[in-house]
Design a protein around this motif. Structure first.
Motif, PDB file in Angstrom:
ATOM      1  N   TRP A 825       0.849  -1.200   0.000  1.00 49.29           N
ATOM      2  CA  TRP A 825       0.000   0.000   0.000  1.00 49.29           C
ATOM      3  C   TRP A 825       0.884   1.249   0.000  1.00 49.29           C
ATOM      4  O   TRP A 825       0.651   2.200  -0.754  1.00 49.29           O
ATOM      5  CB  TRP A 825      -0.889  -0.013   1.241  1.00 49.29           C
ATOM      6  N   GLN A 826       1.905   1.239   0.859  1.00 53.91           N
ATOM      7  CA  GLN A 826       2.803   2.384   0.947  1.00 53.91           C
ATOM      8  C   GLN A 826       3.564   2.584  -0.361  1.00 53.91           C
ATOM      9  O   GLN A 826       3.814   3.729  -0.777  1.00 53.91           O
ATOM     10  CB  GLN A 826       3.780   2.193   2.111  1.00 53.91           C
ATOM     11  N   TYR A 828       2.521   1.932  -3.435  1.00 52.81           N
ATOM     12  CA  TYR A 828       1.638   2.598  -4.385  1.00 52.81           C
ATOM     13  C   TYR A 828       1.432   4.059  -4.018  1.00 52.81           C
ATOM     14  O   TYR A 828       1.328   4.941  -4.882  1.00 52.81           O
ATOM     15  CB  TYR A 828       0.290   1.871  -4.442  1.00 52.81           C
ATOM     16  N   GLU A 829       1.394   4.338  -2.702  1.00 55.48           N
ATOM     17  CA  GLU A 829       1.241   5.719  -2.253  1.00 55.48           C
ATOM     18  C   GLU A 829       2.459   6.553  -2.622  1.00 55.48           C
ATOM     19  O   GLU A 829       2.343   7.725  -3.003  1.00 55.48           O
ATOM     20  CB  GLU A 829       1.010   5.750  -0.741  1.00 55.48           C
ATOM     21  N   THR A 830       3.648   5.963  -2.517  1.00 51.86           N
ATOM     22  CA  THR A 830       4.876   6.668  -2.884  1.00 51.86           C
ATOM     23  C   THR A 830       4.866   7.046  -4.363  1.00 51.86           C
ATOM     24  O   THR A 830       5.305   8.141  -4.745  1.00 51.86           O
ATOM     25  CB  THR A 830       6.105   5.787  -2.582  1.00 51.86           C
ATOM     26  N   ASP A 832       2.109   7.454  -6.370  1.00 56.79           N
ATOM     27  CA  ASP A 832       1.048   8.401  -6.757  1.00 56.79           C
ATOM     28  C   ASP A 832       0.092   8.588  -5.588  1.00 56.79           C
ATOM     29  O   ASP A 832      -0.900   7.867  -5.451  1.00 56.79           O
ATOM     30  CB  ASP A 832       0.294   7.877  -7.983  1.00 56.79           C
ATOM     31  N   LYS A 833       0.386   9.567  -4.748  1.00 46.88           N
ATOM     32  CA  LYS A 833      -0.450   9.807  -3.566  1.00 46.88           C
ATOM     33  C   LYS A 833      -1.881  10.178  -3.939  1.00 46.88           C
ATOM     34  O   LYS A 833      -2.816   9.902  -3.184  1.00 46.88           O
ATOM     35  CB  LYS A 833       0.157  10.922  -2.715  1.00 46.88           C
ATOM     36  N   SER A 834      -2.062  10.837  -5.075  1.00 50.19           N
ATOM     37  CA  SER A 834      -3.392  11.315  -5.459  1.00 50.19           C
ATOM     38  C   SER A 834      -4.372  10.175  -5.702  1.00 50.19           C
ATOM     39  O   SER A 834      -5.583  10.382  -5.677  1.00 50.19           O
ATOM     40  CB  SER A 834      -3.294  12.177  -6.722  1.00 50.19           C
ATOM     41  N   VAL A 836      -4.214   7.153  -3.963  1.00 53.22           N
ATOM     42  CA  VAL A 836      -4.178   6.223  -2.827  1.00 53.22           C
ATOM     43  C   VAL A 836      -4.742   6.913  -1.604  1.00 53.22           C
ATOM     44  O   VAL A 836      -4.357   8.032  -1.273  1.00 53.22           O
ATOM     45  CB  VAL A 836      -2.748   5.731  -2.539  1.00 53.22           C
ATOM     46  N   ARG A 837      -5.644   6.233  -0.920  1.00 54.82           N
ATOM     47  CA  ARG A 837      -6.240   6.780   0.294  1.00 54.82           C
ATOM     48  C   ARG A 837      -6.017   5.817   1.451  1.00 54.82           C
ATOM     49  O   ARG A 837      -5.802   4.630   1.264  1.00 54.82           O
ATOM     50  CB  ARG A 837      -7.751   6.991   0.095  1.00 54.82           C
ATOM     51  N   SER A 839      -3.716   5.864   4.476  1.00 53.07           N
ATOM     52  CA  SER A 839      -2.422   5.377   4.970  1.00 53.07           C
ATOM     53  C   SER A 839      -2.589   4.800   6.362  1.00 53.07           C
ATOM     54  O   SER A 839      -3.488   5.172   7.093  1.00 53.07           O
ATOM     55  CB  SER A 839      -1.419   6.531   5.011  1.00 53.07           C
ATOM     56  N   GLU A 860      -8.742   4.081  -8.119  1.00 54.65           N
ATOM     57  CA  GLU A 860      -8.111   4.518  -6.883  1.00 54.65           C
ATOM     58  C   GLU A 860      -7.914   3.329  -5.952  1.00 54.65           C
ATOM     59  O   GLU A 860      -8.692   2.368  -5.985  1.00 54.65           O
ATOM     60  CB  GLU A 860      -8.975   5.562  -6.160  1.00 54.65           C
TER      61      GLU A 860
END
Length: 947
Positions: A825-826, A828-830, A832-834, A836-837, A839, A860
Motif C-alpha cells: 500500500w505504501q 503505491y502511495e509513494t 502516486d499519492k493522489s 491512494v487513500r 495510509s 483509486e
C-alpha cells in the motif's frame, strides 16, 4: 457465610460512608445527624415496593439506591429504581417529585441517573456523589455555596428560584453562538463540533488536529465557553509531562477571549499543580496524570522527576493493567466537570485509564496521532479531523522533504579484528580502560550506540550533514538552521553533541544536549533558548522534545535513532511542521526569509520501515529495567510485568559480586534479589493463589474460592511479593545504577564510509520495483490461487471467501517475497499519492483492494472498509427510494452485517453464533426482524457490499 447480596450491601454502606453519607436503619432514623443521610429499607407507597436506600439531604428526600448482587446488569434495573423514585410516601418532604437522583449499584459497578437533565440518561460512576453535590444540583447553588447549611430548604422556600435551576447538561444544550475571533477555520469547526457532541450528552469526544494547528488554543477557547456559559465548576487539563504543563499555563496566561479584554487567568483562576494540593478556587487545573494518581492515592507529595517522562516512551512494549484506584474522600468523583487530555497516548488508555474513569466528568481528547486504541477509548466519537495535508494546504503547517544519509556501519555494523586494543567504557561513570581483543568482535546495526559505540559512524553522518547542509539541504544559507537530533539514549546524545561541536568547529553554545539528565541548567530553560535565541543552533534529545513541545523555528529534524511506533514517529517529526512569523523567524535565523518547509534527515532508515500502531506485546522482553521498576512503584500488578521483573532480578543477581549483593540486601532490609525474585514467582503460582484465597476467606480445605475471592487474594499476594521493590525507592535507585554498570566497547578502529546521501528519490524507484514485482506475481499465479482466479475474471463466477483471502495474503507474505499489505500500500502511495487513500495499518481484506488496483479494475486504491461503507450507504438510499424503511433495531443489525463483511469479506450463517449477533438473539432474532426473505437479504448484502 454472608450472601452475595449481604456483601454488596456492606460494600455499598462503606462507599456511602466514604462519600460523606450517614447510613442508618429506618428504625433508628435521625435526619439531623448529618448533611446527607442514607436510610436502609424504606417502605414506599403501596405498589412501589421498598427502597434499598432512600437518600436525604438537609432533611429532604432527593434520591434512591437500588442494591444488587455482584454481576447483575444494571441497566435492566433502571425501571425498578424509577418506580421507587416515583413512590415517595406523602409524609416525606422533598423538593422534586419523582425523586431526581437514582442509583443502581452492585458495589463493584454503580450507575447514576440525574432526573433533572433534559434527557435523563444513566451513566457509570466510580462511586456515589457527596451530599453537598446533590444539594448544589437540586438547588442551583454553586458547590462552594452549597457547603453552607440547607440550600435545599432555601430553594424549597423560594419556588421561583428553584424553577430557574438548570443542570450542566441542560446548559450545554443552550450554548450561545461561537464568536470565531482569532480562531482559524479548523479551530472554529473543532469548537462547534465539540459543543454539538456535548449537547448530545456524548461522554467522550476526540479532537484530532495535526501538530502545529493550535490544539491548545482550540481547547482553551472551548474551556472558556464551558466555564462562562455552561457554568462548569472545575476543568482538568491533563498533559503528558511537566514541561508541557508549563507550556500550557503560558497559553492560558496569554489567551484573550473575543468578548473580553482581560486574559483567561485574569478572569479565572488557573492552577498548574506543582504540589499535591488542588486549590478549591481553581476553575482550571493543569497537571500530569502521574501527579493526579499520586493525589488520588493520598500521597503528600510526588517526586517531580516522575513527571518528566513522555508516555510514548515509558509505555513502549508493555501492557500493564490499569493502576489500582480507590475512592478518596478528599478528591470526590465530582471534582471535575470536564477532563481535557492533551496528546492522548496509548498508555493513558491502558496503564492510566482507571484514573480518568474515576471522575464523573466528560472526557475530551486532543491528539495529532490517534491510534485504534485512542478511537476505541473515545467511543469512536471523532468530532474533528484535521490532517497534516489539510494543514499544509491551509498554510497552517509547512510541508517537508526527506533527506537520506546511509553509511556502511549504520546499516551493516562492523568487525574489530582480534589483537586490536579497544576502549571499554562504563556506561554509568564513563570511566575508561583499554583491553586487547583475543578474538574478533563482530557487531551489527542493532548493537550500535548500545553495546558498541563507533565514533566514526557518528562522525561520518555528522560530517555528511555538515558538508551537504549549505549546498543541497538548504543551499545558499550561511547560518545553520535550527536542528533537532533524536538520539537513542543519553549516552548516545553525549557522543553526538561532542562530535557535532568538533565537526562544525563550534563551541558549547552551538550544540546542546536537552535530556532529563541535563544538570546545572533546567531543561525548560534550554528549550526556551532553543526556541527564541540564536544559540543553540543544534539540540540533541532522546524524547524530551519528542511530543507536544512547540519550537517553531526548527527547520531540520534528524533521526539517529529508530522508532517502531507510527504515532510516536509522527509526533517526533511534527516538531518541524510549525509555521512562524517572519520577523520572529529572522530574529532566530538571520538569513532565513520565511519558513516554507522543513527537512527530515533520515540516518537510520526510519522513513523506509513499516511503522506499526498495533498493541504492545503481552510480555516485556524489550522494556527497560528502569521502566519495570517504575511500573511496580506505581502499583501495577500486571502478571507479565512481574514475571519479567523477576527474570531481570534473577539475571542481575547472577551477575553481581558478593559486595554488591550484600549492599543490596542491606538496603532491602535483609532480602536478597534471589529472595525477591522467588517471592514474585511464588505469588504467580496458581496453586499458591488458591491457597491464599482459602486462607483470606476462611474456606475449608478443598473448597474452591469464587473468582472474585481468588482475584482479591491474588492481588494481595502479588502486592506483598512486589512490596520490597514498590516501597523502597532507594533500592530501586541502586538496582538501576548497578544495571547500568555495563561496559560499552568503543570501536575506534573501524572507519565508516558513506553509501548514499540525498533527497529520497530512490524511494520511488524501490516502490516501483515492488509494485512491478507484485503485479507480475498476480499474473504468474492467477490460475493457481483461488482468490486471484476469482478477482482476475470479472464478473465473478463464484463468491470470494475469507479463507481464500487469507490464503492469498499468506502466499504474498511467504518467502522469498515477504511482502505485506501495508508495505505494498505504501509503495503505491509513494508512486502516486493522489490515487491512494487511507495510509496506516491495513485490514486483511484490504488485499482485495490491492489486487483490484493492481489489475487496473479500480482507478483509486481505497481501503476495503471505506468501499463497503460507501456501498452500504448507497444501498440504504436505494432502499429508501424504493419505499423500504428499516426500524432502528433493523438498522443496527444491518450495520453489524456491514461491519462483519468489512472484516471477513462475506457473511455466512455461522457468523450469527458470535458477537455481536449472538448477544442479541442470533439467527432467530434476525429471522424475526426481517421475515421470510432473510436469506435473500443476506445474499443481496454479500453481493452489493463485497462487489
Amino acid at each position: 457465610m454472608p450472601t452475595p447480596e449481604t456483601r454488596a450491601r456492606a460494600d455499598i454502606d462503606a462507599a456511602l460512608d466514604k462519600a460523606g453519607w450517614a447510613v442508618q436503619d429506618r428504625y433508628a432514623v435521625n435526619l439531623a445527624a448529618a448533611r446527607g443521610v442514607a436510610v436502609r429499607e424504606v417502605p414506599l407507597k403501596p405498589g412501589h415496593g421498598v427502597a434499598d436506600y432512600l437518600l436525604f439531604v438537609d432533611g429532604l428526600a432527593v434520591g434512591v439506591i437500588e442494591a444488587k448482587r455482584v454481576g447483575t446488569t444494571l441497566t435492566g434495573v433502571e425501571p425498578q429504581t424509577a418506580k421507587y423514585g416515583a413512590g415517595l410516601p406523602d409524609y416525606l418532604d422533598t423538593l422534586v417529585k419523582p425523586l431526581p437522583f437514582l442509583y443502581q449499584s452492585t458495589s463493584i459497578e454503580t450507575r447514576f441517573t440525574n432526573g433533572l437533565d433534559p434527557e435523563p440518561r444513566s451513566r457509570r460512576v466510580f462511586s456515589f456523589h457527596r451530599p453537598e453535590t446533590l444539594a448544589a444540583w437540586i438547588s442551583g447553588t454553586p458547590p462552594a455555596q452549597a457547603a453552607v447549611a440547607s440550600p435545599i430548604l432555601r430553594a424549597a422556600e423560594d419556588p421561583a428560584r428553584y424553577q430557574a435551576v438548570t443542570t450542566l447538561r441542560a446548559r450545554l444544550q443552550k450554548m450561545p453562538r461561537l464568536d470565531p475571533g482569532r480562531l482559524w477555520p479548523a479551530q472554529e469547526q473543532a469548537v462547534r463540533n465539540l459543543e454539538r457532541s456535548l449537547a448530545d450528552d456524548r461522554p467522550r469526544a476526540l479532537i484530532q488536529m495535526t501538530m502545529g494547528s493550535g490544539k491548545t488554543y482550540t481547547a482553551i477557547t472551548a474551556i472558556y465557553r464551558l466555564i462562562k456559559y455552561a457554568d462548569a465548576q472545575r476543568i482538568l487539563f491533563l498533559v503528558d509531562r511537566a514541561n508541557l504543563g508549563t507550556q500550557a499555563k503560558k497559553e492560558f496566561d496569554a489567551y484573550v477571549p473575543p468578548d473580553d479584554r482581560r486574559t483567561f487567568t485574569q478572569l479565572y483562576n488557573v492552577q498548574h499543580l506543582k504540589t499535591n494540593r488542588i486549590d478549591p478556587t481553581a476553575r482550571v487545573v493543569i497537571t500530569t496524570i502521574q501527579r493526579l494518581y499520586s493525589i488520588l492515592k493520598g500521597e503528600p507529595e510526588l517526586d517531580p522527576s516522575l513527571e518528566e517522562g513522555s508516555h510514548f516512551d515509558t509505555a513502549s512494549g508493555l501492557v500493564p493493567e490499569p493502576v489500582p484506584v480507590v475512592y478518596n474522600p478528599d478528591v470526590p468523583i465530582e471534582t471535575f466537570d470536564f477532563i481535557v487530555i492533551d496528546e492522548c497516548h496509548r498508555s493513558i488508555y491502558n496503564l492510566w485509564r482507571q484514573v480518568l474513569e474515576y471522575f464523573d466528568a466528560y472526557l475530551i481528547g486532543l491528539t495529532a496521532t490517534p491510534s485504534k486504541q485512542t478511537f476505541g477509548f473515545f467511543n469512536q466519537n471523532l468530532v474533528m479531523e484535521y490532517s497534516y495535508p489539510q494543514a499544509v494546504a491551509d498554510g497552517v503547517n509547512v510541508d517537508h522533504d526527506i533527506y537520506r544519509i546511509r553509511t556502511r556501519i549504520t546499516e551493516s555494523g562492523s568487525t574489530i579484528e582480534a589483537g586490536m586494543y579497544v576502549e571499554k567504557r562504563d556506561r554509568l561513570t564513563r570511566a575508561a580502560r583499554w583491553e586487547q581483543l583475543d578474538e574478533d568482535l563482530a557487531y551489527d546495526a542493532a548493537d550500535l550506540d548500545r553495546a558498541v559505540v563507533a565514533p566514526d559512524q557518528i562522525r561520518t553522518v555528522i560530517r555528511t550533514f555538515r558538508d551537504r547542509l549549505f549546498t543541497e539541504i538548504f543551499p545558499g544559507r550561511s547560518h545553520v538552521p535550527k536542528t533537532l537530533i533524536y538520539a537513542k539514549d543519553d549516552a548516545h546524545a553525549e557522543e553526538i553533541v561532542q562530535i557535532v561541536r568538533e565537526e562544525f568547529g563550534k563551541g558549547n553554545d552551538f550544540c546542546q544536549k536537552i535530556t532529563y539528565k541535563t544538570t546545572g541548567v533546567r531543561p525548560e530553560d534550554l528549550i526556551q533558548s532553543f526556541r527564541i535565541s540564536y544559540n543553540p543552533r543544534i539540540a540533541v534529545t532522546v524524547d524530551m522534545i519528542a511530543t507536544g513541545t512547540d519550537i517553531k523555528p526548527i527547520e531540520i529534524v534528524m533521526f539517529m535513532r529508530a522508532v517502531k511506533s507510527r504515532t510516536f514517529f509522527e509526533q517526533m517529526k511534527g516538531r518541524g511542521v510549525r509555521v512562524i512569523d517572519e520577523t520572529e523567524f529572522k530574529a532566530v535565523t538571520p538569513d532565513a526569509e520565511r519558513k516554507t518547509r522543513f527537512v527530515l534527515i533520515d540516518c537510520v532508515g526510519v522513513t523506509e520501515r513499516m511503522l506499526s500502531d498495533s498493541p504492545p506485546l503481552e510480555r516485556a522482553p524489550t522494556v527497560s529495567f528502569e521502566t519495570l521498576l517504575q511500573r511496580v512503584a506505581f502499583g501495577s500488578l500486571d502478571r507479565d510485568l512481574l514475571s519479567s521483573l523477576a527474570s531481570r532480578l534473577a539475571r542481575l543477581d547472577r551477575q553481581l559480586g558478593a559486595p554488591d549483593k550484600a549492599r543490596l540486601a542491606e538496603c532491602a532490609g535483609g532480602h536478597t534479589l534471589q529472595d525477591i525474585a522467588r517471592g514474585i514467582i511464588d505469588a504467580l503460582d496458581p496453586d499458591r493463589q488458591v491457597e491464599a484465597a482459602r486462607t483470606m476467606f476462611g474456606l475449608p480445605p478443598g473448597e474452591d474460592p469464587t473468582p472474585e475471592q481468588l482475584e482479591q487474594a491474588t492481588r494481595e499476594l502479588l502486592r506483598q511479593a512486589a512490596a520490597p521493590i514498590a516501597t523502597n525507592p532507594d533500592l530501586r535507585e541502586q538496582l538501576v545504577s548497578l544495571r547500568r554498570h555495563y561496559e560499552q566497547t568503543i570501536d575506534v578502529v573501524s572507519k565508516d564510509s558513506l553509501l548514499e546521501a540525498g533527497f529520497d528519490a530512490q524511494a520511488r524507484e524501490r516502490a516501483r520495483e515492488l509494485t512491478t514485482s507484485f503485479e507480475q506475481f498476480i499474473i504468474e499465479h492467477k490460475d493457481e490461487i483461488t482468490a486471484l482466479q476469482v478477482l482476475y475474471s470479472r464478473p465473478y463466477g463464484q463468491r470470494l471467501r475469507f479463507a481464500d483471502i487469507k490464503a492469498l495474503a499468506d502466499a504474498i507474505q511467504a518467502p522469498p517475497r515477504q511482502w505485506t499489505t501495508d508495505r505494498l500500500w505504501q509503495a503505491y502511495e509513494t508512486l502516486d499519492k493522489s490515487r491512494v487513500r487511507g495510509s496506516g495499518m491495513r485490514r486483511l481484506t484490504d488485499v482485495v483492494s490491492l489486487v483490484r488496483f493492481a489489475l487496473h479494475q479500480e482507478e483509486e486504491l481505497i481501503p476495503f472498509e471505506e468501499q463497503v461503507e460507501a456501498r452500504f450507504d448507497a444501498w440504504l438510499a436505494q432502499q429508501a427510494a424504493l419505499g423500504r424503511e428499516f426500524t432502528e433495531e433493523q438498522r443496527r443489525w444491518l450495520e453489524w452485517i456491514r461491519d462483519h463483511i468489512v472484516a471477513s469479506y462475506t457473511i455466512e450463517l455461522d457468523a450469527f453464533d458470535y458477537a455481536p449477533f449472538a448477544q442479541h438473539g442470533g439467527l432467530g432474532r434476525f429471522y424475526q426482524l426481517f421475515g421470510s426473505d432473510w436469506r435473500t437479504l443476506l445474499d443481496e448484502l454479500n453481493e452489493v457490499l463485497a462487489a
